[in-house]
Scaffold this motif. Structure first.
Motif, PDB file in Angstrom:
ATOM      1  N   GLN A  22       0.885  -1.377  -0.116  1.00 38.31           N
ATOM      2  CA  GLN A  22       0.092  -0.037  -0.184  1.00 38.31           C
ATOM      3  C   GLN A  22       0.972   1.235  -0.155  1.00 38.31           C
ATOM      4  OE1 GLN A  22      -2.336  -0.624   3.434  1.00 38.31           O
ATOM      5  NE2 GLN A  22      -3.537  -2.139   2.313  1.00 38.31           N
ATOM      6  N   PRO A  23       1.357   1.822  -1.106  1.00 40.49           N
ATOM      7  CA  PRO A  23       2.099   2.740  -1.189  1.00 40.49           C
ATOM      8  C   PRO A  23       1.556   4.121  -0.789  1.00 40.49           C
ATOM      9  CG  PRO A  23       1.726   2.122  -3.428  1.00 40.49           C
ATOM     10  CD  PRO A  23       0.754   1.208  -2.671  1.00 40.49           C
ATOM     11  N   ARG A  24       2.530   4.855  -0.323  1.00 40.60           N
ATOM     12  CA  ARG A  24       1.857   6.336   0.443  1.00 40.60           C
ATOM     13  C   ARG A  24       2.908   7.358  -0.369  1.00 40.60           C
ATOM     14  NH1 ARG A  24       2.762   6.865   6.429  1.00 40.60           N
ATOM     15  NH2 ARG A  24       2.290   8.854   6.168  1.00 40.60           N
ATOM     16  N   ALA A  25       2.450   8.117  -1.461  1.00 40.34           N
ATOM     17  CA  ALA A  25       2.946   9.073  -1.904  1.00 40.34           C
ATOM     18  C   ALA A  25       3.402  10.308  -0.927  1.00 40.34           C
ATOM     19  CB  ALA A  25       2.313   9.673  -3.341  1.00 40.34           C
ATOM     20  N   VAL A  26       4.585  10.553  -0.660  1.00 38.01           N
ATOM     21  CA  VAL A  26       4.824  11.645   0.102  1.00 38.01           C
ATOM     22  C   VAL A  26       6.218  12.472  -0.321  1.00 38.01           C
ATOM     23  CG1 VAL A  26       4.075  10.361   2.216  1.00 38.01           C
ATOM     24  CG2 VAL A  26       6.570  10.353   1.553  1.00 38.01           C
ATOM     25  N   GLN A  31      16.171  17.733   5.373  1.00 31.16           N
ATOM     26  CA  GLN A  31      17.149  17.894   6.489  1.00 31.16           C
ATOM     27  C   GLN A  31      16.718  16.928   7.427  1.00 31.16           C
ATOM     28  OE1 GLN A  31      16.417  20.923   4.829  1.00 31.16           O
ATOM     29  NE2 GLN A  31      18.283  20.753   3.665  1.00 31.16           N
ATOM     30  N   THR A  32      15.332  16.730   7.577  1.00 30.51           N
ATOM     31  CA  THR A  32      14.924  16.104   9.005  1.00 30.51           C
ATOM     32  C   THR A  32      14.227  14.668   8.359  1.00 30.51           C
ATOM     33  OG1 THR A  32      12.552  17.114   9.142  1.00 30.51           O
ATOM     34  CG2 THR A  32      14.172  18.301  10.059  1.00 30.51           C
ATOM     35  N   GLY A  33      13.703  14.667   7.294  1.00 32.74           N
ATOM     36  CA  GLY A  33      13.132  13.189   6.869  1.00 32.74           C
ATOM     37  C   GLY A  33      11.844  13.477   7.345  1.00 32.74           C
ATOM     38  N   GLU A  34      11.237  14.325   7.876  1.00 32.86           N
ATOM     39  CA  GLU A  34      10.056  14.495   8.198  1.00 32.86           C
ATOM     40  C   GLU A  34       8.890  14.506   7.104  1.00 32.86           C
ATOM     41  OE1 GLU A  34       8.539  14.457  11.518  1.00 32.86           O
ATOM     42  OE2 GLU A  34      10.663  13.855  12.244  1.00 32.86           O
ATOM     43  N   ILE A  35       7.828  14.024   6.969  1.00 34.78           N
ATOM     44  CA  ILE A  35       6.721  14.154   5.939  1.00 34.78           C
ATOM     45  C   ILE A  35       6.281  15.754   5.878  1.00 34.78           C
ATOM     46  CG2 ILE A  35       4.739  13.181   5.034  1.00 34.78           C
ATOM     47  CD1 ILE A  35       5.189  10.582   6.220  1.00 34.78           C
ATOM     48  N   GLU A  36       6.367  15.991   4.752  1.00 36.92           N
ATOM     49  CA  GLU A  36       5.865  17.587   4.903  1.00 36.92           C
ATOM     50  C   GLU A  36       4.581  17.608   4.178  1.00 36.92           C
ATOM     51  OE1 GLU A  36       8.784  19.777   2.526  1.00 36.92           O
ATOM     52  OE2 GLU A  36       9.995  20.286   4.302  1.00 36.92           O
ATOM     53  N   THR A  43      -3.617  14.254  -6.617  1.00 38.45           N
ATOM     54  CA  THR A  43      -2.751  15.666  -6.274  1.00 38.45           C
ATOM     55  C   THR A  43      -1.351  15.415  -6.531  1.00 38.45           C
ATOM     56  OG1 THR A  43      -2.589  14.828  -3.959  1.00 38.45           O
ATOM     57  CG2 THR A  43      -4.479  16.382  -4.420  1.00 38.45           C
ATOM     58  N   LEU A  44      -0.877  14.360  -7.314  1.00 39.97           N
ATOM     59  CA  LEU A  44       0.459  14.218  -7.660  1.00 39.97           C
ATOM     60  C   LEU A  44       0.882  15.290  -8.693  1.00 39.97           C
ATOM     61  CD1 LEU A  44       1.062  10.387  -8.103  1.00 39.97           C
ATOM     62  CD2 LEU A  44       1.909  11.798  -6.394  1.00 39.97           C
ATOM     63  N   ASN A  45       1.988  15.713  -8.396  1.00 43.06           N
ATOM     64  CA  ASN A  45       2.455  17.011  -9.328  1.00 43.06           C
ATOM     65  C   ASN A  45       3.326  16.434 -10.439  1.00 43.06           C
ATOM     66  OD1 ASN A  45       5.272  16.692  -8.435  1.00 43.06           O
ATOM     67  ND2 ASN A  45       4.885  17.914  -6.481  1.00 43.06           N
ATOM     68  N   PRO A  46       3.878  17.013 -11.357  1.00 46.90           N
ATOM     69  CA  PRO A  46       4.237  16.445 -12.624  1.00 46.90           C
ATOM     70  C   PRO A  46       5.964  15.674 -12.239  1.00 46.90           C
ATOM     71  CG  PRO A  46       3.468  18.453 -13.141  1.00 46.90           C
ATOM     72  CD  PRO A  46       3.261  18.373 -11.629  1.00 46.90           C
TER      73      PRO A  46
END
Length: 83
Positions: A22-26, A31-36, A43-46
């Motif tokens: 179950q992939p999550r697009a993130v 710098q931190t590796g946090e999910i922004e 909503t995926l961008n090009p």
């Protein structure tokens, strides 16, 4: 589901673990590796390719090999053609 045979141990035809993917697009902070940001397919961008891999993978419950289902299915087909 089709017959499967482990391409590694070549004996297991019955015991497998089916691993659902179950992939999550993130988008991660570099710098931190946090999910922004988390994306949906709408909503995926090009610059963010959608996941195109298998919906599940297979693990041989005898030897532990994890592969795409096609590897196990092709091995079973090849084995039945040989004998």
């Amino acid at each position: 589901m089709e017959p499967m045979l482990c391409p590694n141990c070549k004996t297991n035809r019955t015991r497998f673990n089916l691993i659902e993917q179950q992939p999550r697009a993130v988008k991660l902070n570099p710098q931190t590796g946090e999910i922004e940001q988390e994306y949906t397919n709408d909503t995926l961008n090009p610059f963010h390719l959608p996941y195109r891999g298998p919906s599940y993978r297979v693990q041989c419950a005898a030897c532990g090999l994890i592969e795409n289902p096609e590897m196990f299915i092709k091995r079973a087909q090849h084995s039945s053609e040989m004998g």
